[in-house]
Design a protein around this motif. Structure first.
Motif, PDB file in Angstrom:
ATOM      1  N   LEU A 230      30.407  35.289  55.034  1.00  0.00           N
ATOM      2  CA  LEU A 230      31.533  34.763  53.860  1.00  0.00           C
ATOM      3  C   LEU A 230      31.199  35.739  52.752  1.00  0.00           C
ATOM      4  O   LEU A 230      31.901  36.370  51.993  1.00  0.00           O
ATOM      5  CB  LEU A 230      31.683  33.456  53.587  1.00  0.00           C
ATOM      6  N   LEU A 231      29.939  35.627  52.306  1.00  0.00           N
ATOM      7  CA  LEU A 231      29.342  36.448  51.126  1.00  0.00           C
ATOM      8  C   LEU A 231      29.518  37.900  51.239  1.00  0.00           C
ATOM      9  O   LEU A 231      29.797  38.700  50.189  1.00  0.00           O
ATOM     10  CB  LEU A 231      27.906  36.167  50.979  1.00  0.00           C
ATOM     11  N   HIS A 232      29.070  38.427  52.614  1.00  0.00           N
ATOM     12  CA  HIS A 232      29.320  39.760  52.827  1.00  0.00           C
ATOM     13  C   HIS A 232      30.594  40.334  52.994  1.00  0.00           C
ATOM     14  O   HIS A 232      31.137  41.616  53.083  1.00  0.00           O
ATOM     15  CB  HIS A 232      28.292  40.372  53.936  1.00  0.00           C
ATOM     16  N   ASN A 233      31.675  39.537  53.026  1.00  0.00           N
ATOM     17  CA  ASN A 233      33.169  39.907  53.300  1.00  0.00           C
ATOM     18  C   ASN A 233      34.101  39.104  52.327  1.00  0.00           C
ATOM     19  O   ASN A 233      34.819  38.595  52.661  1.00  0.00           O
ATOM     20  CB  ASN A 233      33.513  39.477  54.627  1.00  0.00           C
ATOM     21  N   ARG A 234      33.548  39.534  51.075  1.00  0.00           N
ATOM     22  CA  ARG A 234      34.272  38.704  50.034  1.00  0.00           C
ATOM     23  C   ARG A 234      35.850  39.280  49.832  1.00  0.00           C
ATOM     24  O   ARG A 234      36.665  38.372  49.358  1.00  0.00           O
ATOM     25  CB  ARG A 234      33.377  38.855  48.660  1.00  0.00           C
ATOM     26  N   LEU A 235      35.882  40.437  49.911  1.00  0.00           N
ATOM     27  CA  LEU A 235      37.119  40.941  49.720  1.00  0.00           C
ATOM     28  C   LEU A 235      38.243  40.435  50.809  1.00  0.00           C
ATOM     29  O   LEU A 235      39.514  40.168  50.645  1.00  0.00           O
ATOM     30  CB  LEU A 235      37.383  42.315  49.666  1.00  0.00           C
ATOM     31  N   LEU A 236      37.677  40.365  52.147  1.00  0.00           N
ATOM     32  CA  LEU A 236      38.508  39.885  53.233  1.00  0.00           C
ATOM     33  C   LEU A 236      38.992  38.608  52.851  1.00  0.00           C
ATOM     34  O   LEU A 236      40.044  38.039  52.944  1.00  0.00           O
ATOM     35  CB  LEU A 236      37.836  40.077  54.361  1.00  0.00           C
ATOM     36  N   ILE A 237      37.843  37.711  52.725  1.00  0.00           N
ATOM     37  CA  ILE A 237      38.054  36.213  52.157  1.00  0.00           C
ATOM     38  C   ILE A 237      38.892  36.054  51.134  1.00  0.00           C
ATOM     39  O   ILE A 237      40.121  35.240  51.262  1.00  0.00           O
ATOM     40  CB  ILE A 237      36.668  35.428  51.941  1.00  0.00           C
ATOM     41  N   ALA A 238      38.885  36.931  50.062  1.00  0.00           N
ATOM     42  CA  ALA A 238      39.774  37.076  48.818  1.00  0.00           C
ATOM     43  C   ALA A 238      41.383  37.334  49.316  1.00  0.00           C
ATOM     44  O   ALA A 238      42.107  36.432  48.982  1.00  0.00           O
ATOM     45  CB  ALA A 238      39.515  38.060  47.871  1.00  0.00           C
ATOM     46  N   ALA A 239      41.475  38.200  50.399  1.00  0.00           N
ATOM     47  CA  ALA A 239      42.889  38.394  50.620  1.00  0.00           C
ATOM     48  C   ALA A 239      43.426  36.956  51.513  1.00  0.00           C
ATOM     49  O   ALA A 239      44.364  36.476  51.491  1.00  0.00           O
ATOM     50  CB  ALA A 239      42.979  39.702  51.589  1.00  0.00           C
ATOM     51  N   ALA A 240      42.631  36.474  52.435  1.00  0.00           N
ATOM     52  CA  ALA A 240      43.091  35.270  53.089  1.00  0.00           C
ATOM     53  C   ALA A 240      43.265  34.240  52.389  1.00  0.00           C
ATOM     54  O   ALA A 240      44.190  33.590  52.395  1.00  0.00           O
ATOM     55  CB  ALA A 240      41.841  34.864  54.274  1.00  0.00           C
ATOM     56  N   VAL A 258      38.272  25.694  47.553  1.00  0.00           N
ATOM     57  CA  VAL A 258      36.978  24.810  47.142  1.00  0.00           C
ATOM     58  C   VAL A 258      35.819  25.099  48.514  1.00  0.00           C
ATOM     59  O   VAL A 258      34.726  25.353  48.221  1.00  0.00           O
ATOM     60  CB  VAL A 258      37.262  23.419  46.963  1.00  0.00           C
ATOM     61  N   LEU A 259      36.455  25.036  49.717  1.00  0.00           N
ATOM     62  CA  LEU A 259      35.567  25.245  50.814  1.00  0.00           C
ATOM     63  C   LEU A 259      34.993  26.761  50.715  1.00  0.00           C
ATOM     64  O   LEU A 259      33.739  26.824  50.899  1.00  0.00           O
ATOM     65  CB  LEU A 259      36.507  25.215  52.128  1.00  0.00           C
ATOM     66  N   ALA A 260      35.857  27.607  50.496  1.00  0.00           N
ATOM     67  CA  ALA A 260      35.378  29.141  50.306  1.00  0.00           C
ATOM     68  C   ALA A 260      34.298  29.385  49.306  1.00  0.00           C
ATOM     69  O   ALA A 260      33.123  29.889  49.469  1.00  0.00           O
ATOM     70  CB  ALA A 260      36.428  30.151  50.260  1.00  0.00           C
ATOM     71  N   GLN A 261      34.585  28.849  48.187  1.00  0.00           N
ATOM     72  CA  GLN A 261      33.670  28.932  47.252  1.00  0.00           C
ATOM     73  C   GLN A 261      32.114  28.293  47.232  1.00  0.00           C
ATOM     74  O   GLN A 261      31.308  28.636  46.944  1.00  0.00           O
ATOM     75  CB  GLN A 261      34.196  28.100  45.726  1.00  0.00           C
ATOM     76  N   LEU A 262      32.241  26.947  47.868  1.00  0.00           N
ATOM     77  CA  LEU A 262      31.284  26.171  48.135  1.00  0.00           C
ATOM     78  C   LEU A 262      30.320  27.198  49.207  1.00  0.00           C
ATOM     79  O   LEU A 262      29.152  27.181  49.255  1.00  0.00           O
ATOM     80  CB  LEU A 262      31.366  24.870  48.672  1.00  0.00           C
ATOM     81  N   ALA A 288      27.783  35.852  40.865  1.00  0.00           N
ATOM     82  CA  ALA A 288      28.552  34.673  40.423  1.00  0.00           C
ATOM     83  C   ALA A 288      29.893  35.063  39.746  1.00  0.00           C
ATOM     84  O   ALA A 288      30.878  34.490  39.969  1.00  0.00           O
ATOM     85  CB  ALA A 288      27.775  33.654  39.407  1.00  0.00           C
ATOM     86  N   LEU A 289      29.732  36.479  39.070  1.00  0.00           N
ATOM     87  CA  LEU A 289      31.145  36.783  38.331  1.00  0.00           C
ATOM     88  C   LEU A 289      32.089  37.128  39.163  1.00  0.00           C
ATOM     89  O   LEU A 289      33.052  36.941  39.277  1.00  0.00           O
ATOM     90  CB  LEU A 289      30.690  37.947  37.437  1.00  0.00           C
ATOM     91  N   GLU A 290      31.746  37.851  40.495  1.00  0.00           N
ATOM     92  CA  GLU A 290      32.585  38.211  41.553  1.00  0.00           C
ATOM     93  C   GLU A 290      33.260  36.953  42.125  1.00  0.00           C
ATOM     94  O   GLU A 290      34.588  36.851  42.294  1.00  0.00           O
ATOM     95  CB  GLU A 290      31.834  39.015  42.583  1.00  0.00           C
ATOM     96  N   CYS A 291      32.364  35.877  42.426  1.00  0.00           N
ATOM     97  CA  CYS A 291      33.169  34.719  42.843  1.00  0.00           C
ATOM     98  C   CYS A 291      34.031  34.182  42.009  1.00  0.00           C
ATOM     99  O   CYS A 291      35.139  33.552  42.359  1.00  0.00           O
ATOM    100  CB  CYS A 291      31.875  33.629  43.209  1.00  0.00           C
ATOM    101  N   ALA A 292      33.956  34.385  40.711  1.00  0.00           N
ATOM    102  CA  ALA A 292      34.524  33.705  39.446  1.00  0.00           C
ATOM    103  C   ALA A 292      35.925  34.529  39.578  1.00  0.00           C
ATOM    104  O   ALA A 292      37.045  34.055  39.491  1.00  0.00           O
ATOM    105  CB  ALA A 292      34.037  33.725  38.305  1.00  0.00           C
ATOM    106  N   VAL A 293      35.708  35.830  39.669  1.00  0.00           N
ATOM    107  CA  VAL A 293      37.054  36.771  39.542  1.00  0.00           C
ATOM    108  C   VAL A 293      37.807  36.406  40.739  1.00  0.00           C
ATOM    109  O   VAL A 293      38.964  36.546  40.684  1.00  0.00           O
ATOM    110  CB  VAL A 293      36.661  38.045  39.657  1.00  0.00           C
ATOM    111  N   LEU A 294      37.138  36.277  42.101  1.00  0.00           N
ATOM    112  CA  LEU A 294      38.069  36.099  43.314  1.00  0.00           C
ATOM    113  C   LEU A 294      38.698  34.653  42.892  1.00  0.00           C
ATOM    114  O   LEU A 294      40.094  34.562  43.225  1.00  0.00           O
ATOM    115  CB  LEU A 294      36.901  35.799  44.404  1.00  0.00           C
ATOM    116  N   GLN A 295      38.002  33.666  42.547  1.00  0.00           N
ATOM    117  CA  GLN A 295      38.897  32.381  42.242  1.00  0.00           C
ATOM    118  C   GLN A 295      39.864  32.369  41.390  1.00  0.00           C
ATOM    119  O   GLN A 295      40.934  31.996  41.413  1.00  0.00           O
ATOM    120  CB  GLN A 295      37.835  31.296  41.764  1.00  0.00           C
ATOM    121  N   LEU A 296      39.803  33.346  40.107  1.00  0.00           N
ATOM    122  CA  LEU A 296      40.812  33.162  39.271  1.00  0.00           C
ATOM    123  C   LEU A 296      42.059  34.001  39.617  1.00  0.00           C
ATOM    124  O   LEU A 296      43.150  33.870  39.528  1.00  0.00           O
ATOM    125  CB  LEU A 296      40.120  33.962  37.878  1.00  0.00           C
ATOM    126  N   LEU A 297      41.613  35.234  40.579  1.00  0.00           N
ATOM    127  CA  LEU A 297      42.643  36.051  41.312  1.00  0.00           C
ATOM    128  C   LEU A 297      43.634  34.975  42.086  1.00  0.00           C
ATOM    129  O   LEU A 297      44.657  35.205  41.813  1.00  0.00           O
ATOM    130  CB  LEU A 297      42.018  37.304  42.093  1.00  0.00           C
TER     131      LEU A 297
END
Length: 741
Positions: A230-240, A258-262, A288-297
């Motif tokens: 999941l960490l190495h495929n953050r963009l794909l997970i963001a799209a999902a 929440v599951l993905a972020q955890l 951490a910033l990338e995860c935050a941006v993903l969640q905010l997006l």
């Protein structure tokens, strides 16, 4: 007592997840300053506490949640037999946490009711929830721990602990607080007490990934495999996650977030364990910033979609509602009639204009809503205009009891600010059909006819309105004529006519005097008499325009005939009582009088007796200003209506013109003769001269002379003719008949 117990039970239920979430541990060993210490990368309980602070006005759930967190911390610390200062640190830290959570929630504008978390709230949440709050927690713990352990034996160890606190609080807010806030405010519109605990979110977003990590070795899988992927495929997970946010309901999309972020946090914990130098902190912050941006997006896209949908629904609702009254409008009626057109009734409320003038626009809107409330259960009410409501059955296959609808309105009075107003409803009913517009026109015609007849019951369109076609054609011709009349008045195309007035009493001026009359012409050039256009002008309240147009035309005529003006005795000009209500009319009238070529002392203004004077003080001021200029005042049509004597008190009249209906038949009717005699006596008592209208023969003129009437006007003196002819003939020609009487 029961209410207090319920409050405590609800608060305990809301605070209970804090005790469970405290033991959720995402372990890592970070050596930011060369010192490795075991810690948890995510404090889920802190994110849950922030959500409690933002969602609930009652402080008890937050207090119990902070208390539960402090108890868990103290229990864990007590197992290691710490010094007493540790317990003091725990108590002070819990109090500081409570204060900072409350402060952050207030700075973000929470808690609040009635408005869900929206796009406009994201910036405040990022600033106060994701940045300042974790930073304040770390700095506060640093200062508190330093104060209790002074002198500090190793600053590196203290700084390492607070960096771990910073990241733990940051990820706790990031993973849990924002999804919980969105779910609570959007799913229900507000946070309900018994549903305030997001059980599905905690089960799917927290317990499920932790269970997968625990069972992975038993399934022959490395526990770091899934978080690493999941960490190495953050963009794909963001799209999902974006797809899930747009397609799935919130009760499932937020738990998945929440599951993905955890799981991201678990992957970051493995990575953070390899951090051995201070510069590696920035790498951790970047992730951490990338995860935050993903969640905010994900959340922003979801919020934008929800707000767009809400705006669309709100726009559709507003388009179906009258903005002034809040009742369904014509568009809503069209939608109602689309599947199966029902029978309709058009309700015409009389006196709405008077209610608006006396009580204001708000009272008018309240009246429309009051009528709709009175008819609730009988018919669905649609507002299509001021004082116009359409009634239809709420049930597509039902009918409306029209008699009951009218009975409900007749039975009660509308009350506004303590004033009771009798509502006068008139109802026209039309049967079911295809064309809504045609049926509304038919129902409107029936309602108008009911008003004209004064019907207390409803009328059925095209069945009970006998002669309705002729009446409709008459109204259409009247409307067309009104347009012609208004255009002629606005263009100044007014024709002046003149009817002479002759003296009866000795000693009065024998100069040419008379009344200025008004005529108009239609599009075909045919002459329009006052009886054809005056009623429309009076009904529309436009008499002031006509009076001013006549005076302007008279001024132009005087300018053209200056050489012959000395032969004129006086000119009488009509003013409608309706015109006196306009202050602008008074200003322009005085300006026109000042600009006339004929001296003001040779002008007499006749105020129609049958027209009501509504603004007595303003009218009295105008009368005084006219008399100051030398103008005379006359009361026209004296004896008609019921305001004759009251009008004598209002108008300082120099002349009283006795209505011609009494003069015409006074030879044959003793009653009319006595009415004329009484009018002369009343005029004498008020110091006014008298003039008789409709004098048609010498016998009538002789009777009037015997009654000491001063002036006479009528066909015996001279017929009305265009004013241009007045000075073309010998002035004495108009008075020969008068002199010979």
């Amino acid at each position: 007592m029961v209410e207090r117990g319920t409050r405590w039970a609800r608060s305990l239920l809301l605070a209970s997840p804090c005790a469970l979430l405290y033991w959720v541990n995402i372990p890592y060993r970070a050596g930011f300053f060369g010192i490795r210490v075991d810690a948890s990368l995510v404090h889920l309980h802190f994110g849950y506490l922030l959500a409690l602070a933002m969602l609930h006005r009652d402080r008890l759930p937050l207090r119990l949640g902070v208390l539960a967190m402090a108890c868990m911390w103290l229990a864990a610390a007590h197992a290691g037999h710490p010094p007493p200062t540790i317990y003091l640190f725990g108590v002070c830290s819990a109090a500081g946490t409570y204060g900072l959570l409350r402060l952050a929630a207030r700075r973000m504008g929470w808690p609040r009711a009635g408005r869900p978390f929206g796009v406009a709230d994201v910036s405040g949440f990022v600033l106060y929830g994701l940045v300042l709050l974790p930073l304040a927690m770390a700095v506060g713990n640093l200062l508190l721990e330093a104060a209790l352990a002074w002198p500090v034996p190793d600053w590196r160890l203290l700084a390492n602990d607070q960096l771990q606190v910073l990241f733990a609080e940051l990820f706790g807010v990031l993973v849990l607080a924002l999804p919980m806030l969105v779910l609570a405010t959007h799913a229900n519109g507000r946070a309900l007490w018994w549903r305030g605990v997001p059980w599905r979110l905690l089960a799917v977003g927290v317990l499920l990934p932790l269970g997968l990590l625990q069972w992975a070795p038993r399934l022959g899988l490395h526990p770091d495999l899934l978080p690493g992927m999941l960490l190495h495929n953050r963009l794909l997970i963001a799209a999902a996650l974006v797809w899930a946010a747009l397609r799935l309901r919130l009760r499932w999309s937020m738990p998945l977030l929440v599951l993905a972020q955890l799981l991201f946090a678990v992957g970051l914990a493995r990575h953070a364990s390899e951090t051995v130098r201070l510069p590696d902190v920035f790498g951790l912050l970047r992730t951490a910033l990338e995860c935050a941006v993903l969640q905010l997006l994900v959340v922003l896209l979801m919020l934008y979609g929800n707000e767009r949908e809400a705006a669309s629904i709100r726009h559709e609702r507003d388009s179906l509602t009258d903005p002034f009254t809040g009742l369904p409008n014509l568009a809503a009626l069209r939608r109602r009639c689309a599947p199966e057109p029902p029978a309709l009734g058009l309700l015409l409320l009389d006196r709405t204009e008077k209610i608006t003038a006396c009580l204001g626009l708000i009272a008018q809107a309240a009246l429309m809503r009051w009528v709709a409330g009175r008819l609730r259960g009988v018919a669905q009410v649609y507002c299509i205009g001021t004082g116009q409501l359409v009634l239809a059955s709420a049930d597509p296959h039902g009918t409306v009891d029209w008699d009951q609808a009218l009975e409900r309105l007749h039975r009660c009075d509308f009350t506004w600010d303590g004033q009771r107003v009798r509502v006068l409803p008139y109802l026209g009913v039309v049967a079911a059909g295809d064309s809504l517009d045609e049926r509304l026109q038919a129902a409107s015609r029936a309602a108008i006819e009911a008003k004209q007849r004064g019907e207390m019951r409803w009328l059925r369109a095209e069945q009970e309105t006998g002669g309705g076609g002729d009446a409709r054609l008459s109204r259409q011709r009247g409307l067309s004529l009104s347009s012609v009349v208004f255009s002629r008045i606005r263009a100044g195309e007014v024709e002046l006519w003149f009817q002479p007035i002759a003296p009866l009493a000795a000693g009065l001026s024998r100069s040419l005097s008379g009344e200025v009359l008004c005529r108009l012409r239609d599009d075909a050039g045919r002459l329009l008499l006052p009886g054809q256009f005056m009623p429309e002008l009076q009904e529309d309240g436009r008499m002031a325009e006509l009076d001013l147009a006549v005076l302007r035309r008279l001024g132009r005529w005087m300018d053209e005939q200056r050489a012959r003006l000395p032969s004129i005795g006086y000119l009488s000009i009509n003013i409608a009582g309706q015109s006196l209500a306009s202050r602008e009319f008074a200003v322009e009238l005085l300006a026109l009088v000042d600009g006339l070529a004929l001296p003001a002392r040779q002008l007499c203004f006749e105020i129609t007796e049958t027209a009501a004077i509504t603004h007595v003080q303003d009218s009295a001021r105008l009368f005084a200003q006219l008399r100051e200029r030398g103008c005379h005042l006359a009361i026209d049509d004296f004896g008609m209506g019921f305001q004759s004597f009251d009008r004598l008190k209002q108008i300082p009249a120099d002349l009283i013109k006795i209505d011609g209906s009494f003069v015409r038949d006074m030879r044959r009717s003793p009653r009319d003769l006595e009415l004329v005699r009484a009018s002369v006596q009343v005029a004498r008592a008020f110091g006014a001269q008298t003039a008789a209208e409709f004098v048609e023969d010498a016998v009538t003129a002789e009777l009037l002379r015997g009654l000491q009437v001063d002036w006479m006007q009528g066909d015996h003196v001279g017929r009305a003719a265009p004013i241009e002819r007045m000075l073309r003939h010998d002035a004495c020609a108009f008075h020969r008949v008068g002199d010979g009487v």
